[in-house]
Motif scaffolding. Structure first.
Motif: not given
Length: 339
Positions: A32-37, A41-44, A68-70, A74-77
Motif C-alpha cells: 500500500g505504501y508502494y502504491e502511494a509513494t 519503505m521510506q528513504e532511510g 520481486h519489487v515487494s 522491504l524484507r530483503i532490504a
C-alpha cells in the motif's frame, strides 16, 4: 497476523508484574505504501530500524505489485541492510494437527532448518541486458555468491544450535555435484568447522535427496543447515509436512546483536483471504515466541508454545488445518491457555 501476535505479547507483559514491558512503533510500509509513494519503505528506512530491540514483521505481497519489487524493496532490504545473516525456522508437529506424513503418527518429529540469509542465491548480483535486440534476444544473468566468511558463520551457528538439541546432529545440504564452485566451498568449510565440534554428529546430503528424506525419513533430522535458496524451499516443505505453512514462525537473526533481529511468519501474504478474518495466526504467534526467546524471555516463549499446543490439541483449528475457527477465535483460545 501481527495484531494477533501483539495481543499475545501484550497479555504476557500485563501479567509479568513489570518484568516484561513492550513499546510498539508501527511503520506503514508495504505494498500500500508502494502504491502511494513508489517505494516499499521510506528513504532511510533501514537506518530508522537500527535503534529498536527487535522487528516484528508482517507479510508483504499484493497482486498489483510485482513480487520481486515487494520482496527486495522491504524484507530483503531489511535482512541485508541489518546483516540478519541467520534465518532459523523450527518445524514443529502440533498435537491435534493431522500431518500428511504417516510417520508423524508413529514417531515424534521435530527439527530446525538453519538458513544462510545474507548471500548465496539471493545475493542480488546480476542484471538484464540486450533488451534492444530483436524479440527473444534479451539476456538475464543471476549470480550466486558464496564467501568463506558467509559459509563459516552460518555453519558454525548451526553447530551451536545442534549442541542445544537432545540429538546433537547437524546435516549440511548442498548441490556440490552440479555447482562445483560455491557449493564445494560450502562443503569444504563444513568439513573444516566440523573438527571444532566433535560432540555433534554430522551428515551431508544433496538437496534433491534431502527433499526426499524430509518425506521418507524425517526421523533422521535434528538440525539442517543450507544455503539461502535451498533452506527456503526445504523449510516450506517441512512446514507443509507438519500440516500447513500457516504454522511456521521464523527468526532473521544478527547473532552478534549489532543490529535488531526480525521475526516473521513463514507463509507470506494471502491476498485471496485478506480482510476475511479467517487466516491462521499461529505462525505469527510462534514468531512472537521466537522473538521473546531472543530478547531474553525464555519462560514467556515457552508459555506461548504451550498455549499453541493446547489450542490445537483442543481442536480449535483454523481452516487451513481442517477446522472452522477464525483468526480471532484461535487467538482468543491461545490467550486463554497462557499461563
Amino acid at each position: 497476523m501481527v495484531a494477533a501476535g501483539r495481543r499475545v505479547i501484550d497479555a504476557l507483559a500485563a501479567a509479568s508484574d513489570g518484568r516484561l514491558a513492550v513499546e510498539w512503533t508501527e511503520f506503514p510500509w508495504g505494498c500500500g505504501y508502494y502504491e502511494a509513494t513508489g517505494s516499499m519503505m521510506q528513504e532511510g528506512g533501514v537506518a530508522a530500524l537500527r535503534d529498536f530491540d527487535a522487528i516484528y514483521f508482517g507479510a508483504v505481497g499484493w497482486p498489483t505489485v510485482p513480487d520481486h519489487v515487494s520482496l527486495w524493496g522491504l524484507r530483503i532490504a531489511i535482512c541485508q541492510g541489518l546483516d540478519q545473516w541467520a534465518n532459523v525456522r523450527p518445524v514443529r508437529f502440533l498435537p491435534g494437527v493431522k500431518s500428511p506424513l504417516r510417520k508423524a503418527d508413529e514417531v515424534e518429529l521435530d527439527w530446525i532448518v538453519v538458513r544462510e540469509n545474507s548471500e548465496g542465491e539471493y545475493s542480488g548480483f546480476g542484471g538484464r541486458n540486450f533488451g534492444g535486440r530483436l524479440p527473444g534476444g534479451e539476456i538475464a544473468v543471476q549470480s550466486s555468491v558464496f564467501t568463506e566468511v558467509g559459509c563459516e558463520r552460518i555453519i558454525r551457528y548451526a553447530f551451536e544450535v545442534a549442541r542445544t538439541r537432545v540429538r546433537k546432529k547437524l546435516t549440511s545440504v548442498t548441490k556440490s555435484n552440479a555447482q562445483q564452485y560455491g557449493m564445494v566451498l560450502w562443503d569444504d568449510v563444513f568439513k573444516r568447522v566440523a573438527h571444532d565440534y566433535p560432540d555433534v554428529e554430522i551428515d551431508t546430503c544433496l538437496v534433491d535427496a534431502m527433499a526426499a528424506r524430509f518425506v521418507l525419513h524425517p526421523e533422521q533430522l535434528s538440525v539442517v543447515v543450507a544455503s539461502n535458496l535451498h533452506a527456503d524451499i526445504l523449510s516450506d516443505l517441512g512446514s507443509a509436512l507438519a500440516g500447513s505453512l500457516g504454522l511456521a514462525g521464523s527468526a532473521n537473526l544478527n547473532p552478534e546483536r549489532r543490529t535488531p533481529s526480525m521475526f516473521e511468519a513463514v507463509h507470506g501474504s494471502a491476498p485471496d483471504i485478506a480482510g476475511l478474518g479467517i487466516a491462521n495466526p499461529i505462525g505469527a504467534i510462534e514468531s512472537a515466541a521466537l522473538m521473546l526467546r531472543h530478547l531474553g524471555f525464555p519462560a514467556e516463549a515457552d508459555c506461548i508454545e504451550r498455549a499453541i499446543d493446547r489450542t490445537t490439541a483442543a481442536g480449535v483449528l483454523p481452516r487451513d488445518l481442517g477446522g472452522e475457527a477464525n483468526t480471532a477465535e484461535v487467538t482468543a483460545t491461545i490467550l486463554r491457555f497462557l499461563n
